[in-house]
Design a protein around this motif. Structure first.
Motif, PDB file in Angstrom:
ATOM      1  N   VAL A  62       0.826  -1.210   0.000  1.00  0.00           N
ATOM      2  CA  VAL A  62       0.000   0.000   0.000  1.00  0.00           C
ATOM      3  C   VAL A  62       0.859   1.259   0.000  1.00  0.00           C
ATOM      4  CG1 VAL A  62      -0.247   0.359   2.503  1.00  0.00           C
ATOM      5  CG2 VAL A  62      -2.134   0.959   0.971  1.00  0.00           C
ATOM      6  N   TRP A  65       0.806   3.531  -3.150  1.00  0.00           N
ATOM      7  CA  TRP A  65      -0.411   4.320  -3.270  1.00  0.00           C
ATOM      8  C   TRP A  65      -0.328   5.578  -2.395  1.00  0.00           C
ATOM      9  CZ3 TRP A  65      -3.872   3.220  -6.947  1.00  0.00           C
ATOM     10  CH2 TRP A  65      -3.913   1.918  -7.459  1.00  0.00           C
ATOM     11  N   TYR A  69      -0.107   9.496  -3.711  1.00  0.00           N
ATOM     12  CA  TYR A  69      -1.050  10.500  -3.204  1.00  0.00           C
ATOM     13  C   TYR A  69      -0.295  11.749  -2.742  1.00  0.00           C
ATOM     14  CZ  TYR A  69      -5.132  12.284  -0.593  1.00  0.00           C
ATOM     15  OH  TYR A  69      -6.175  13.057  -0.125  1.00  0.00           O
ATOM     16  N   SER A 343      -5.424   7.531  -6.309  1.00  0.00           N
ATOM     17  CA  SER A 343      -4.478   6.992  -5.326  1.00  0.00           C
ATOM     18  C   SER A 343      -5.124   6.852  -3.954  1.00  0.00           C
ATOM     19  CB  SER A 343      -3.231   7.879  -5.240  1.00  0.00           C
ATOM     20  OG  SER A 343      -3.579   9.218  -4.961  1.00  0.00           O
ATOM     21  N   TYR A 344      -5.950   7.812  -3.569  1.00  0.00           N
ATOM     22  CA  TYR A 344      -6.636   7.733  -2.274  1.00  0.00           C
ATOM     23  C   TYR A 344      -7.552   6.503  -2.225  1.00  0.00           C
ATOM     24  CZ  TYR A 344      -9.995   8.731   1.433  1.00  0.00           C
ATOM     25  OH  TYR A 344     -10.812   8.627   2.540  1.00  0.00           O
ATOM     26  N   GLY A 346      -7.247   3.867  -3.966  1.00  0.00           N
ATOM     27  CA  GLY A 346      -6.397   2.676  -3.950  1.00  0.00           C
ATOM     28  C   GLY A 346      -6.018   2.283  -2.530  1.00  0.00           C
ATOM     29  N   ILE A 347      -5.737   3.275  -1.691  1.00  0.00           N
ATOM     30  CA  ILE A 347      -5.405   3.023  -0.279  1.00  0.00           C
ATOM     31  C   ILE A 347      -6.602   2.411   0.437  1.00  0.00           C
ATOM     32  CG2 ILE A 347      -4.766   4.111   1.912  1.00  0.00           C
ATOM     33  CD1 ILE A 347      -3.431   6.350   0.197  1.00  0.00           C
ATOM     34  N   TRP A 350      -7.458  -1.171  -0.763  1.00  0.00           N
ATOM     35  CA  TRP A 350      -6.468  -2.167  -0.343  1.00  0.00           C
ATOM     36  C   TRP A 350      -6.734  -2.638   1.085  1.00  0.00           C
ATOM     37  CZ3 TRP A 350      -3.515  -5.855  -1.720  1.00  0.00           C
ATOM     38  CH2 TRP A 350      -2.498  -6.330  -0.881  1.00  0.00           C
TER      39      TRP A 350
END
Length: 416
Positions: A62, A65, A69, A343-344, A346-347, A350
């Motif tokens: 993570v 990501w 960000y 990207s946010y 994605g965090i 995950w």
């Protein structure tokens, strides 16, 4: 030094203190997490600690990501930021990444079954009960600072938003955990369980919930309902929904329209300014789609991005002083663009994947509670920018840290 400490006892104490502090004092919260950070830094001098922390594949996967960000936020300021923007101050808010690593180290020593945690559990009664003081003042002001509360509980943190969203998070976790721990015992022998410490625990959870209820924060209450609904659906299936949830919903609708006391619980007035702020942030995305206007730059002044056709006398304060979107997704998109939003998300995704994997493998009660806590938090982000508020964000960071430590690894850390 660390060899002389019982790290499990110390870290469990500090994490318990930090959880209570989110609802009480930012200074106490900083003290508790700061001590964990100091211990974490000291531990890095040990090779085995470095190997365990930095070879955690759950956390390592993570990190890109989170790094992206942060980089997007920097680029947004570089290309689109205004000269008066306080860039350095705003970018330091990404220190939550370091805090996540600190907590990930700490939760390796956390023991949720420690008897000492019960005292932090009971300490939650202090901010919960304190909030009701506004109902004992004829002018509806809070005792602590004489702040006018407008009939809403604002608690020791002196904010209905902070009190409700932190308390809502805690209420969801307590209700889920107590149900998992005590449901079978009440089912087997209701009366013997009724007159026991279990009922006292339930009373604490009830008071915490009522304190949130009387904050009149609609987003927090809706998030509690959805999160608990999903929890009971997972544990008891559609039978529970049919025989318990559905009748309660019918009763709630009846009370909402028929009983005057509901005026104390739910604010029925709409919020036109929030709708305008949402539209303004959409305009920001249209203006700067990739990198946004600059991380948190909407919190000062957004007049430059406020179209004339969206101006309203009632909301002029927000245009002049600056305001957030009251929605985490829109706020991220408006200030860091679609790249920042990607990207946010994605965090967030995950950690949901890790949590689901953990629950599927172990069927752990703790894994389920963490999953429901994540659901509550992300639901609350639909009506507030919960992730941008340090006192609220630290709660989900604790859940994430616990998940990366307890969830199965895609590749096990190498033995030291």
């Amino acid at each position: 030094m660390l060899k002389k400490l019982d790290l499990t006892s110390v870290i469990t104490f500090l994490i318990g203190l930090a959880i209570v502090a989110t609802w009480v004092s930012q200074s106490v919260l900083d003290f508790a997490t700061g001590l964990i950070a100091v211990l974490a830094v000291v531990s890095l001098f040990r090779a085995e600690t470095r190997a365990e922390l930095f070879s955690n594949s759950n956390l390592n996967r993570v990190f890109p990501w989170m790094a992206v960000y942060f980089v997007v936020a920097c680029l947004g300021y570089y290309f689109n930021g205004r000269p008066e923007a306080d860039v350095l101050f705003c970018l330091t808010r990404f220190s939550w990444i370091l805090l996540l690593y600190t907590l990930a180290w700490g939760f390796r020593y956390f023991d949720e079954n420690r008897p000492s945690l019960k005292w932090f559990f009971y300490l939650l009664l202090i901010p919960a009960l304190y909030g009701f003081n506004i109902f004992f003042n004829s002018n509806g002001t809070d005792w602590l600072k004489g702040k006018f509360a407008d009939g809403r509980i604002i608690g020791l943190v002196q904010s209905a938003t902070y009190h409700s969203h932190i308390g809502g998070f805690l209420a969801v976790v307590l209700i889920c955990w107590l149900h998992l721990k005590y449901f079978e015992s009440y089912k087997k022998s209701f009366f013997s369980s009724l007159f026991s410490q279990k009922t006292l625990h339930w009373l604490v959870a009830l008071i915490v919930f009522l304190s949130v209820l009387f904050s009149q924060t609609r987003g927090a209450l809706l998030s509690i309902i959805v999160a608990l609904g999903i929890f009971f659906l997972v544990k008891h299936g559609w039978g529970f929904v049919k025989w318990v949830v559905a009748p309660l919903m019918v009763l709630a609708v009846f009370l909402y329209f028929k009983i005057p006391v509901m005026d104390y619980l739910v604010r029925k007035d709409g919020d036109g300014c929030r709708k305008l702020l949402a539209l303004v942030h959409v305009e920001m995305v249209k203006t700067h789609p990739l990198l946004g206007i600059g991380y948190r730059d909407n919190m000062r002044q957004i007049a430059d991005y406020w179209p004339e056709h969206l101006r309203s006398p009632n909301c002029e304060w927000a245009r002049v002083e600056g305001s957030q979107a009251h929605n985490q997704i829109l706020n991220v998109a408006g200030t860091t663009g679609l790249l920042g939003l990607f990207s946010y998300l994605g965090i967030v995704i995950w950690f949901f994947i890790l949590n689901i994997r953990w629950y599927r493998q172990d069927r752990s009660d703790l894994a389920l509670v963490c999953l429901i806590a994540q659901i509550y938090f992300q639901m609350s982000c639909l009506t507030e920018i919960s992730f941008e508020f340090a006192k609220i964000r630290v709660l989900v960071l604790m859940v994430w840290a616990l998940v990366v430590v307890r969830a199965p690894f895609t590749s096990r850390p190498k033995a030291s």
